[in-house]
Design an enzyme around this catalytic site. Structure first.
Site, PDB file in Angstrom:
ATOM      1  N   THR A  70       0.842  -1.200   0.000  1.00  0.00           N
ATOM      2  CA  THR A  70       0.000   0.000   0.000  1.00  0.00           C
ATOM      3  C   THR A  70       0.880   1.255   0.000  1.00  0.00           C
ATOM      4  OG1 THR A  70      -1.430  -1.315   1.429  1.00  0.00           O
ATOM      5  CG2 THR A  70      -2.008   1.003   1.171  1.00  0.00           C
ATOM      6  N   TRP A  71       1.923   1.209   0.796  1.00  0.00           N
ATOM      7  CA  TRP A  71       2.849   2.340   0.915  1.00  0.00           C
ATOM      8  C   TRP A  71       3.594   2.552  -0.404  1.00  0.00           C
ATOM      9  CZ3 TRP A  71       7.689   2.372   4.620  1.00  0.00           C
ATOM     10  CH2 TRP A  71       8.105   3.705   4.812  1.00  0.00           C
ATOM     11  N   HIS A 128       1.848  -9.522  -6.769  1.00  0.00           N
ATOM     12  CA  HIS A 128       2.604 -10.298  -5.771  1.00  0.00           C
ATOM     13  C   HIS A 128       3.276 -11.512  -6.432  1.00  0.00           C
ATOM     14  CE1 HIS A 128       0.773  -8.024  -2.559  1.00  0.00           C
ATOM     15  NE2 HIS A 128      -0.414  -8.561  -2.673  1.00  0.00           N
ATOM     16  N   ARG A 150      10.509  -6.998   3.240  1.00  0.00           N
ATOM     17  CA  ARG A 150      10.471  -6.556   4.636  1.00  0.00           C
ATOM     18  C   ARG A 150      10.954  -7.698   5.520  1.00  0.00           C
ATOM     19  NH1 ARG A 150       4.730  -4.744   7.514  1.00  0.00           N
ATOM     20  NH2 ARG A 150       5.672  -3.597   9.262  1.00  0.00           N
ATOM     21  N   SER A 158       2.287  -9.110  10.502  1.00  0.00           N
ATOM     22  CA  SER A 158       1.346  -8.262   9.779  1.00  0.00           C
ATOM     23  C   SER A 158       0.312  -9.116   9.042  1.00  0.00           C
ATOM     24  CB  SER A 158       2.124  -7.379   8.794  1.00  0.00           C
ATOM     25  OG  SER A 158       1.260  -6.513   8.115  1.00  0.00           O
ATOM     26  N   GLY A 284       2.342   0.121  11.054  1.00  0.00           N
ATOM     27  CA  GLY A 284       3.344   0.744  10.191  1.00  0.00           C
ATOM     28  C   GLY A 284       4.681   0.942  10.872  1.00  0.00           C
TER      29      GLY A 284
HETATM   30  P1  A3P Z   1       1.743  -3.649   9.945  1.00  0.00           P
HETATM   31  O1  A3P Z   1       0.694  -4.701   9.942  1.00  0.00           O
HETATM   32  O2  A3P Z   1       3.057  -4.138  10.479  1.00  0.00           O
HETATM   33  O3  A3P Z   1       1.325  -2.378  10.568  1.00  0.00           O
HETATM   34  P2  A3P Z   1       0.623  -4.314   2.538  1.00  0.00           P
HETATM   35  O4  A3P Z   1       0.373  -2.920   2.100  1.00  0.00           O
HETATM   36  O5  A3P Z   1       1.657  -5.028   1.723  1.00  0.00           O
HETATM   37  O6  A3P Z   1      -0.641  -5.062   2.716  1.00  0.00           O
HETATM   38  O7  A3P Z   1       1.310  -4.199   3.973  1.00  0.00           O
HETATM   39  C1  A3P Z   1       0.636  -3.689   5.072  1.00  0.00           C
HETATM   40  C2  A3P Z   1       1.653  -3.242   6.092  1.00  0.00           C
HETATM   41  O8  A3P Z   1       2.215  -1.988   5.693  1.00  0.00           O
HETATM   42  C3  A3P Z   1       1.015  -3.017   7.452  1.00  0.00           C
HETATM   43  O9  A3P Z   1       2.044  -3.294   8.399  1.00  0.00           O
HETATM   44  C4  A3P Z   1       0.674  -1.541   7.353  1.00  0.00           C
HETATM   45  O10 A3P Z   1       0.442  -0.927   8.596  1.00  0.00           O
HETATM   46  C5  A3P Z   1       1.911  -0.997   6.690  1.00  0.00           C
HETATM   47  N1  A3P Z   1       1.677   0.287   6.024  1.00  0.00           N
HETATM   48  C6  A3P Z   1       0.583   0.679   5.333  1.00  0.00           C
HETATM   49  N2  A3P Z   1       0.730   1.934   4.893  1.00  0.00           N
HETATM   50  C7  A3P Z   1       1.930   2.361   5.314  1.00  0.00           C
HETATM   51  C8  A3P Z   1       2.628   3.609   5.201  1.00  0.00           C
HETATM   52  N3  A3P Z   1       2.105   4.634   4.562  1.00  0.00           N
HETATM   53  N4  A3P Z   1       3.852   3.687   5.757  1.00  0.00           N
HETATM   54  C9  A3P Z   1       4.381   2.650   6.427  1.00  0.00           C
HETATM   55  N5  A3P Z   1       3.768   1.464   6.596  1.00  0.00           N
HETATM   56  C10 A3P Z   1       2.560   1.308   6.034  1.00  0.00           C
END
Ligand code: A3P
Length: 316
Positions: A70-71, A128, A150, A158, A284
């Site tokens: 997402t990031w 993915h 990661r 997560s 995050g």
């Molecule tokens: P956590 O569950 O450790 O908080 P994906 O986007 O691949 O599904 O991964 C989700 C993970 O990225 C989650 O980790 C989420 O909180 C974190 N995440 C989402 N947006 C983020 C951002 N803008 N910056 C940093 N981490 C982020």
């Protein structure tokens, strides 16, 4: 792997049900061409293997689920489109990043197949899919791949939370840990996924950029600048002076994105499943595993990952 073309629905379903199976996560996983893939994702994967043709200008964002997809989508979208929008009226303020950058393998926007043919150039797409399972058209094309991984301990924690939020009755963390160590997670084994893209990034550094979540957290400005350079749209000196890099970092920060209405209360569709956008924003943080895994579990997983990555030059 040769693409499997033109199977009837019945033949496809017979083939999938003949594959090795693991259960416990949200969906049944099947071992397909060396990786564990959810049974519902395999037909989509076959379709991509048979039909997906990237354009040379495409940028494909690749992640292991929960590595920060997402990031990365938000960052890449904000960088590529920075001259099209002002930071105060940006699509990312009203749309979830998954609506801005479609997965090539998931019907997403409004439940319809994402119309990625009409995306602005360069097209930003995401997946993915492990490197060895991508169609040969990707390696043969000039398109660029950005890979984000990661620390596997944080990926596991997560992933477990994400699935638990969607399906409260999924297995406890301890059996989830065992499955993770067996490599049985969606698109796992995680280390194989990481290694394939790592090796490809060494072979073709101009076409495959390898990033780590932890590095972006530690040095977001540097990461944003190198991502922009890699994608062919480096920040000019003037932009840097005007604070454009900081703007991108701020707009895409966990604090900013997770506080937006669309990401707090919005609902999306992913592969036909309804998802609360808030589930994509949990903490995050780097190292949250420490609050969930025992010291023994952490040491075991570290040892395993260390052995698997041994000699590759990749470490976590
Ligand atoms: P956590 O569950 O450790 O908080 P994906 O986007 O691949 O599904 O991964 C989700 C993970 O990225 C989650 O980790 C989420 O909180 C974190 N995440 C989402 N947006 C983020 C951002 N803008 N910056 C940093 N981490 C982020």
């Amino acid at each position: 792997h040769d693409p499997i073309k033109d199977l009837t629905v019945q033949e496809q379903s017979n083939l999938i049900s003949s594959l090795p199976k693991r259960e416990g996560w949200m969906r049944v996983l099947r071992r397909y061409q060396g990786f564990w893939i959810s049974d519902v994702a395999i037909p989509r994967l076959m379709a991509i293997q048979a039909h997906f043709k990237p354009r040379p200008t495409d940028v494909i964002l690749v992640t292991q689920p929960k590595a920060g997809t997402t990031w990365l989508k938000a960052l890449a979208f904000a960088i590529v489109n920075r001259s099209n929008y002002s930071f105060s009226q940006h699509p990312l303020l009203s749309r979830n990043p998954h609506e801005c950058v479609p997965f090539i393998d998931l019907p997403y926007v409004g439940g319809h197949a994402a119309d990625y043919k009409s995306l602005a150039q360069p097209r930003l797409l995401a997946t993915h899919i492990p490197y060895s399972l991508l169609p040969a058209s990707v390696a043969d094309s000039d398109c660029r791949l950005v890979y984000l991984c990661r620390d596997p301990k944080d990926v596991l924690v997560s992933l477990w939370h994400f699935m638990k939020a969607m399906k409260p009755e999924i297995m406890e963390l301890s059996p989830a840990f065992e499955m993770f160590c067996d490599g049985a997670t969606p698109y796992g084994p995680v280390w194989e996924h990481n290694l394939e893209y790592w090796r490809e990034s060494l072979r073709r550094p101009e076409k495959v950029l390898f990033l780590k979540y932890e590095e972006i957290v530690a040095e977001p400005m540097r990461s944003v600048k190198s991502l922009a350079e890699f994608m062919g749209c480096p920040f000019s000196e003037e932009e840097e002076r005007d604070g454009a890099v900081e703007e991108v970092v701020r707009l895409c920060s966990f604090e900013k994105l997770s506080s937006m209405e669309v990401n707090k209360r919005g609902v999306g569709l992913m592969g036909g499943v309804t998802i609360q956008q808030a589930n994509f924003f949990r903490k995050g943080k780097v190292g949250d595993w420490v609050n969930h895994l025992s010291r023994d579990m952490a040491e075991r997983l570290d040892r395993l990952v260390h052995e698997k990555l041994n000699g590759s030059g990749l470490t976590f």
